[in-house]
Scaffold this active site. Structure first.
Site, PDB file in Angstrom:
ATOM      1  N   SER A 142       0.857  -1.184   0.000  1.00 42.15           N
ATOM      2  CA  SER A 142       0.000   0.000   0.000  1.00 42.15           C
ATOM      3  C   SER A 142       0.890   1.230   0.000  1.00 42.15           C
ATOM      4  O   SER A 142       2.052   1.164   0.423  1.00 42.15           O
ATOM      5  CB  SER A 142      -0.887   0.008   1.251  1.00 42.15           C
ATOM      6  N   TYR A 155      -2.809  -0.729  10.140  1.00 43.55           N
ATOM      7  CA  TYR A 155      -2.775  -1.063   8.712  1.00 43.55           C
ATOM      8  C   TYR A 155      -1.432  -0.678   8.103  1.00 43.55           C
ATOM      9  O   TYR A 155      -0.816  -1.466   7.372  1.00 43.55           O
ATOM     10  CB  TYR A 155      -3.915  -0.344   7.994  1.00 43.55           C
TER      11      TYR A 155
END
Length: 256
Positions: A142, A155
């Protein structure tokens, strides 16, 4: 170019979103796809879309955070008689919260799926790739592994670990003809986004969707198909000189 004819690709989290798009594109490019998802029914639904254009895929239900489930899944792949050429580690979960607001249970859950799940599947795949003389591993990281993103503490931690694992795998196994890269998307419009908005911003979905879209300087979210196209390239023979790299697909976030 970009043909996967004759190759077998295992895709985790293949039942929806980016995983679904990757599975459909890989099958269209000739790959024999093996769909792995914790929701086996979702995998079956994707398989039904593939059958019309390619060899019927194998669908396996698996919680990637469970070592025994992963072992059983890869044993089933062995039993199918199809050696693994490509592993796409796409399965993952999201979490919203800062350091102060992330409780231990949530932290452990994100770690179990996004970090341990990648480790377990990559470890299972690499022993098989070594035995057959090579392969490709593609991990889904990401932009949160490259920059700070507000309210994404757990995350971001997990995706930073995915980036580090990617580079470690690449360094350790490039001499054995195994490549490993990762993709670093910004916000991608998937059913997860729609569910998130409906659950957290009832009545304000459209306004929040616009706000999330504007985060990308290009003015919109990416699509799962755009991520799949990059995945296809990185898993194809045309990318045979590329390993250990992180590829942003971010609508300009990293250069604004």
């Amino acid at each position: 170019m970009l043909s996967l004819q004759g190759k077998t690709a295992v895709i985790t989290g293949a039942g929806s979103g980016i995983g679904r798009a990757i599975a459909l594109l890989f099958a269209a490019q000739g790959a024999r796809v093996i769909l792995v998802d914790i929701a086996e029914g979702a995998g079956q639904a994707v398989a039904a879309q593939i059958v019309a254009t390619a060899e019927a895929p194998l669908v396996l239900g698996c919680n990637v955070a469970d070592r025994e489930a992963v072992r059983s899944t890869f044993d089933a792949i062995d039993a199918s008689g199809h050696p693994i050429d490509i592993l796409v580690n796409n399965a993952g979960i999201a979490h919203i919260g800062s350091l102060a607001t992330t409780d231990e249970a949530a932290f452990d859950r994100v770690y179990a799926v996004n970090v341990k799940g990648v480790y377990l599947c990559a470890q299972a795949a690499i022993t098989r790739m070594l035995a057959r003389g090579g392969g490709v591993i593609l991990n889904m990281a990401s932009i949160a592994s490259l920059i700070g993103v507000e309210e994404r503490f757990a995350y971001s931690m997990s995706k930073g670990a995915v980036l580090s694992m990617t580079r470690s795998i690449a360094v350790d196994y490039m001499g054995q003809s195994i490549r490993c890269n990762c993709i670093c998307p910004a916000r991608i419009h998937t059913p997860f986004v729609d569910r998130f908005l409906a659950e957290n911003y009832p009545g304000r979905e459209a306004a929040m969707f616009e706000q999330l879209s504007r985060y990308q300087p290009i003015g919109r979210m990416g699509t799962a198909e755009e991520v799949a196209a990059m995945a296809l390239y990185l898993c194809s023979d045309e990318a045979s000189f590329i390993t250990g790299q992180a590829f942003p697909i971010d609508g300009g976030v990293l250069v604004r």
